[in-house]
Design a protein around this motif. Sequence first.
Motif, mmCIF file in Angstrom:
data_model
loop_
_atom_site.group_PDB
_atom_site.id
_atom_site.type_symbol
_atom_site.label_atom_id
_atom_site.label_comp_id
_atom_site.label_asym_id
_atom_site.label_seq_id
_atom_site.Cartn_x
_atom_site.Cartn_y
_atom_site.Cartn_z
ATOM 1 N N HIS A 50 18.296 -0.968 12.217
ATOM 2 C CA HIS A 50 17.246 -1.623 11.437
ATOM 3 C C HIS A 50 15.838 -1.108 11.766
ATOM 4 O O HIS A 50 15.008 -0.968 10.875
ATOM 5 N N LEU A 51 15.561 -0.842 13.056
ATOM 6 C CA LEU A 51 14.221 -0.371 13.389
ATOM 7 C C LEU A 51 13.958 1.025 12.817
ATOM 8 O O LEU A 51 12.913 1.279 12.203
ATOM 9 N N ALA A 52 14.914 1.912 13.020
ATOM 10 C CA ALA A 52 14.767 3.251 12.438
ATOM 11 C C ALA A 52 14.751 3.187 10.923
ATOM 12 O O ALA A 52 14.011 3.926 10.266
ATOM 13 N N GLY A 53 15.566 2.300 10.355
ATOM 14 C CA GLY A 53 15.576 2.153 8.904
ATOM 15 C C GLY A 53 14.237 1.691 8.363
ATOM 16 O O GLY A 53 13.796 2.146 7.301
ATOM 17 N N ALA A 54 13.562 0.794 9.096
ATOM 18 C CA ALA A 54 12.244 0.334 8.663
ATOM 19 C C ALA A 54 11.212 1.459 8.716
ATOM 20 O O ALA A 54 10.419 1.646 7.787
ATOM 21 N N PHE A 55 11.210 2.250 9.795
ATOM 22 C CA PHE A 55 10.268 3.359 9.906
ATOM 23 C C PHE A 55 10.537 4.429 8.846
ATOM 24 O O PHE A 55 9.605 4.949 8.214
ATOM 25 N N ILE A 56 11.817 4.761 8.663
ATOM 26 C CA ILE A 56 12.158 5.773 7.659
ATOM 27 C C ILE A 56 11.802 5.278 6.264
ATOM 28 O O ILE A 56 11.260 6.029 5.444
ATOM 29 N N GLY A 57 12.093 4.010 5.983
ATOM 30 C CA GLY A 57 11.764 3.460 4.676
ATOM 31 C C GLY A 57 10.268 3.449 4.416
ATOM 32 O O GLY A 57 9.821 3.766 3.296
ATOM 33 N N PHE A 58 9.486 3.103 5.434
ATOM 34 C CA PHE A 58 8.032 3.092 5.250
ATOM 35 C C PHE A 58 7.510 4.498 4.970
ATOM 36 O O PHE A 58 6.685 4.708 4.063
ATOM 37 N N GLY A 59 7.962 5.468 5.755
ATOM 38 C CA GLY A 59 7.506 6.834 5.540
ATOM 39 C C GLY A 59 7.931 7.385 4.189
ATOM 40 O O GLY A 59 7.140 8.044 3.500
ATOM 41 N N ALA A 60 9.184 7.106 3.801
ATOM 42 C CA ALA A 60 9.674 7.589 2.508
ATOM 43 C C ALA A 60 8.910 6.934 1.357
ATOM 44 O O ALA A 60 8.532 7.597 0.381
ATOM 45 N N GLY A 61 8.669 5.636 1.472
ATOM 46 C CA GLY A 61 7.929 4.950 0.422
ATOM 47 C C GLY A 61 6.492 5.407 0.316
ATOM 48 O O GLY A 61 5.946 5.523 -0.789
ATOM 49 N N LEU A 62 5.869 5.701 1.470
ATOM 50 C CA LEU A 62 4.492 6.174 1.437
ATOM 51 C C LEU A 62 4.391 7.546 0.780
ATOM 52 O O LEU A 62 3.458 7.827 0.016
ATOM 53 N N LEU A 63 5.378 8.413 1.048
ATOM 54 C CA LEU A 63 5.406 9.710 0.375
ATOM 55 C C LEU A 63 5.568 9.539 -1.132
ATOM 56 O O LEU A 63 4.931 10.252 -1.920
ATOM 57 N N ALA A 64 6.429 8.604 -1.528
ATOM 58 C CA ALA A 64 6.623 8.355 -2.953
ATOM 59 C C ALA A 64 5.359 7.777 -3.592
ATOM 60 O O ALA A 64 5.060 8.058 -4.756
ATOM 61 N N ASP A 65 4.616 6.968 -2.851
ATOM 62 C CA ASP A 65 3.370 6.412 -3.384
ATOM 63 C C ASP A 65 2.309 7.483 -3.611
ATOM 64 O O ASP A 65 1.499 7.378 -4.535
ATOM 65 N N LEU A 66 2.316 8.506 -2.756
ATOM 66 C CA LEU A 66 1.287 9.539 -2.836
ATOM 67 C C LEU A 66 1.702 10.729 -3.685
ATOM 68 O O LEU A 66 0.845 11.517 -4.096
ATOM 69 N N ALA A 67 3.012 10.878 -3.919
ATOM 70 C CA ALA A 67 3.483 12.040 -4.683
ATOM 71 C C ALA A 67 3.145 11.870 -6.160
ATOM 72 O O ALA A 67 3.317 10.785 -6.730
ATOM 73 N N PRO A 68 2.649 12.925 -6.803
ATOM 74 C CA PRO A 68 2.380 12.830 -8.243
ATOM 75 C C PRO A 68 3.693 12.813 -9.027
ATOM 76 O O PRO A 68 4.702 13.374 -8.562
ATOM 77 N N PRO A 69 3.766 12.145 -10.151
ATOM 78 C CA PRO A 69 2.676 11.397 -10.799
ATOM 79 C C PRO A 69 2.729 9.920 -10.432
ATOM 80 O O PRO A 69 3.360 9.118 -11.123
ATOM 81 N N ALA A 70 2.127 9.527 -9.316
ATOM 82 C CA ALA A 70 2.115 8.140 -8.883
ATOM 83 C C ALA A 70 1.164 7.330 -9.767
ATOM 84 O O ALA A 70 0.016 7.720 -9.974
ATOM 85 N N ASP A 71 1.679 6.216 -10.283
ATOM 86 C CA ASP A 71 0.875 5.393 -11.196
ATOM 87 C C ASP A 71 0.724 3.969 -10.679
ATOM 88 O O ASP A 71 0.541 3.037 -11.450
ATOM 89 N N HIS A 72 0.823 3.792 -9.345
ATOM 90 C CA HIS A 72 0.710 2.459 -8.770
ATOM 91 C C HIS A 72 -0.086 2.547 -7.478
ATOM 92 O O HIS A 72 -0.404 3.639 -6.993
ATOM 93 N N ALA A 73 -0.398 1.387 -6.933
ATOM 94 C CA ALA A 73 -1.208 1.336 -5.715
ATOM 95 C C ALA A 73 -0.440 1.913 -4.536
ATOM 96 O O ALA A 73 0.758 1.681 -4.366
ATOM 97 N N ALA A 74 -1.133 2.686 -3.704
ATOM 98 C CA ALA A 74 -0.512 3.273 -2.527
ATOM 99 C C ALA A 74 -0.096 2.181 -1.544
ATOM 100 O O ALA A 74 -0.845 1.244 -1.288
#
Length: 230
Positions: A50-74
């Motif tokens: 769960h701890l590694a899953g939370a860190f990996i999920g946060f990093g993956a989601g942040l990359l998806a938020d910043l990757a174009p064409p992102a149309d939502h809040a980071a």
Amino acid sequence: MRLNRILLSTALVVLALMIQVSVLARLQLPGAVPDLLLLTVLALALVYGHLAGAFIGFGAGLLADLAPPADHAAGRYALVLCLVGYVAGLCRPEHGRMRSVLGPLVVVIGAAIGSTLLYAGVGALVGDTAARHVGLAGLVTTATIYDLVLAPFIVPFVMWLARRSENDPLGESVGGGTARGADVAAGWLASGTGLSVGGGGRGGLRGRMSKARMARATRNSGRIKGVKRL
């Protein structure tokens, strides 16, 4: 997290994001977009916890938020995948090995529904009402179907890679796998056949046979020489 976990997770997350943005998002499928990134996070969380899953999920989601064409809040999808990775990691089986295919499928279904609802809920809090116009029920249904179709091809492969990076063949052979199995087998053989195991099965049998022959030879020599045995 260990270095091998960080390297493997980073490579898989980046690859999944590239395929999702450049291929899956361009398919123009009805409803939701197949979420390859979500499946990758789920598979890694089911192996690493769960701890590694939370860190990996946060990093993956942040990359998806910043990757174009992102149309939502980071940070919006980072929060969703962080929570999903944490909850999925709580379902991690012992040694990261699933005994049946039912467990991962249930996790995929729950993650597809939960991530879609959570994403829409966070969007509603920040003023994004796109889910209402598209139809929340249709998004949940299509997201679940698409993720279930992709899951048999993605989740087992990613879990296999993660388990392979965690294995230590030298530690297994020296630390107990083979040696311990040999001791158990030897003990079972000794209890089942009554053979001496100290020098191996055949060695113990030969030792007893040689002792018996020596005893018979001694008795015979005593009889021939006329020596009375006490």
